[in-house]
Motif scaffolding. Structure first.
Motif, PDB file in Angstrom:
ATOM      1  N   LEU A  94       0.839  -1.197   0.000  1.00 42.90           N
ATOM      2  CA  LEU A  94       0.000   0.000   0.000  1.00 42.90           C
ATOM      3  C   LEU A  94       0.874   1.248   0.000  1.00 42.90           C
ATOM      4  CD1 LEU A  94      -2.550  -1.022   2.798  1.00 42.90           C
ATOM      5  CD2 LEU A  94      -2.995  -1.018   0.332  1.00 42.90           C
ATOM      6  N   THR A  95       0.369   2.305  -0.630  1.00 42.33           N
ATOM      7  CA  THR A  95       1.028   3.601  -0.542  1.00 42.33           C
ATOM      8  C   THR A  95       0.643   4.254   0.780  1.00 42.33           C
ATOM      9  OG1 THR A  95      -0.805   4.802  -1.554  1.00 42.33           O
ATOM     10  CG2 THR A  95       0.868   3.880  -3.039  1.00 42.33           C
ATOM     11  N   ILE A  96       1.357   5.323   1.139  1.00 45.21           N
ATOM     12  CA  ILE A  96       1.038   6.027   2.382  1.00 45.21           C
ATOM     13  C   ILE A  96      -0.382   6.592   2.332  1.00 45.21           C
ATOM     14  CG2 ILE A  96       1.560   8.095   3.742  1.00 45.21           C
ATOM     15  CD1 ILE A  96       4.501   7.493   3.386  1.00 45.21           C
ATOM     16  N   LYS A  97      -0.790   7.095   1.173  1.00 42.50           N
ATOM     17  CA  LYS A  97      -2.159   7.616   1.062  1.00 42.50           C
ATOM     18  C   LYS A  97      -3.193   6.519   1.270  1.00 42.50           C
ATOM     19  CE  LYS A  97      -1.385  11.655  -1.890  1.00 42.50           C
ATOM     20  NZ  LYS A  97      -1.713  12.299  -3.188  1.00 42.50           N
ATOM     21  N   GLN A  98      -2.935   5.350   0.699  1.00 42.03           N
ATOM     22  CA  GLN A  98      -3.869   4.231   0.877  1.00 42.03           C
ATOM     23  C   GLN A  98      -3.915   3.779   2.335  1.00 42.03           C
ATOM     24  OE1 GLN A  98      -2.004   1.691  -2.055  1.00 42.03           O
ATOM     25  NE2 GLN A  98      -3.738   1.920  -3.474  1.00 42.03           N
ATOM     26  N   ILE A  99      -2.747   3.729   2.975  1.00 43.74           N
ATOM     27  CA  ILE A  99      -2.696   3.349   4.397  1.00 43.74           C
ATOM     28  C   ILE A  99      -3.488   4.356   5.230  1.00 43.74           C
ATOM     29  CG2 ILE A  99      -1.198   3.048   6.404  1.00 43.74           C
ATOM     30  CD1 ILE A  99       1.026   2.177   4.425  1.00 43.74           C
TER      31      ILE A  99
END
Length: 271
Positions: free
Chosen positions: A37-42
């Motif tokens: 996951l990307t930081i935005k998704q997390i």
């Protein structure tokens, strides 16, 4: 009832550390995503501000609990496997317990397990795999799901009072794993009542299609955290030929495991 269920029912501790809880939530969501996951998704999944998520993810990555891959995707890091090994070492009993399982595996060819209550949950604490049993990748040390659908889970749940079982099932749920899984407390109570009179707890295809499992208790009257059960998993196609000896083998294994534990305790007292 003691252990994990009690702790969750008591609510947050007065000294609850929010940043620690947030970091653990991040590990959970990243661990449940195979591709990373990307930081935005997390941030979206844990419902935190991107800036807060960024700092927590960076810290977890620095400590080795997360790995930053291509395209900014984060996956679980190797430090998590280190903690898994620590947990396995903590849960395991004396080496003589594993030796008892391995003897039965060598004789029968079927996988054997030991389980007990860990923090109020039914959890596998020892595994010895046999080449004749289908490999079940999730049945590893620390597995604590599906007690209502597994023979080892049924054996330990049978040692609880009906009220304690209701609490356990309310907390854990009764997920349907196969078309044979029992998914209501009333059906499970009937099943446990029937199996308790036999002394051996069984399930056929209730947790995994094509696999049957049987379990027996080592020490039913012990305190909750010390109650153990031993189990054996076999292909359902082998059940007709294996069933006559299965109960005898399990009882022998249970006696050997009990003796190994008693000897280990005696050794501790001598030291």
């Amino acid at each position: 009832m003691t252990g994990g269920l009690k702790a969750r029912n008591e609510g947050k501790p007065s000294d609850f550390i929010q940043s620690v809880s947030r970091a653990l939530r991040i590990l959970e969501v990243v661990g449940s995503s195979r591709g990373g996951l990307t930081i935005k998704q997390i941030a979206r999944r844990v419902q935190l501000a991107p800036t807060t998520t960024y700092h927590l993810v960076r810290t977890l990555a620095y400590e080795g609990y997360l790995i930053r891959g291509d395209h900014g995707l984060f996956t679980v890091g190797l430090a998590v496997s280190d903690r898994f090994r620590d947990m396995s070492a903590t849960m395991r009993g004396p080496s003589t317990v594993l030796e008892a399982l391995r003897r039965q595996v060598a004789d029968s060819g079927y996988s054997h397990y030991v389980a007990r209550f860990v923090d109020g949950r039914v959890a596998i604490t020892e595994v010895s795999e046999g080449q004749l049993s289908p490999h079940a990748e999730d049945l590893i040390i620390g597995f604590d799901d599906g007690a209502h659908a597994t023979a080892l889970g049924k054996a330990l749940l049978a040692t609880l009072t009906p009220a304690e079982r209701r609490v356990y099932l309310r907390e854990s749920g009764m997920r349907r794993y196969t078309s044979r899984t029992l998914t209501t407390p009333s059906d499970l109570e009937i099943d446990l009542s029937r199996l308790s009179t036999q002394g051996v707890f069984t399930e056929t295809g209730q947790y995994r299609e094509g696999i049957a499992c049987a379990a027996t208790l080592v020490n039913r009257e012990a305190p909750l955290a010390e109650r153990l059960t031993v189990a054996c998993a076999i292909p359902m196609d082998d059940l007709p030929k294996a069933a006559p000896d299965l109960r005898t083998r399990l009882r022998v294994t249970a006696r050997e495991v009990g003796a190994a534990l008693a000897a280990a305790e005696e050794g501790k007292e001598r030291r």
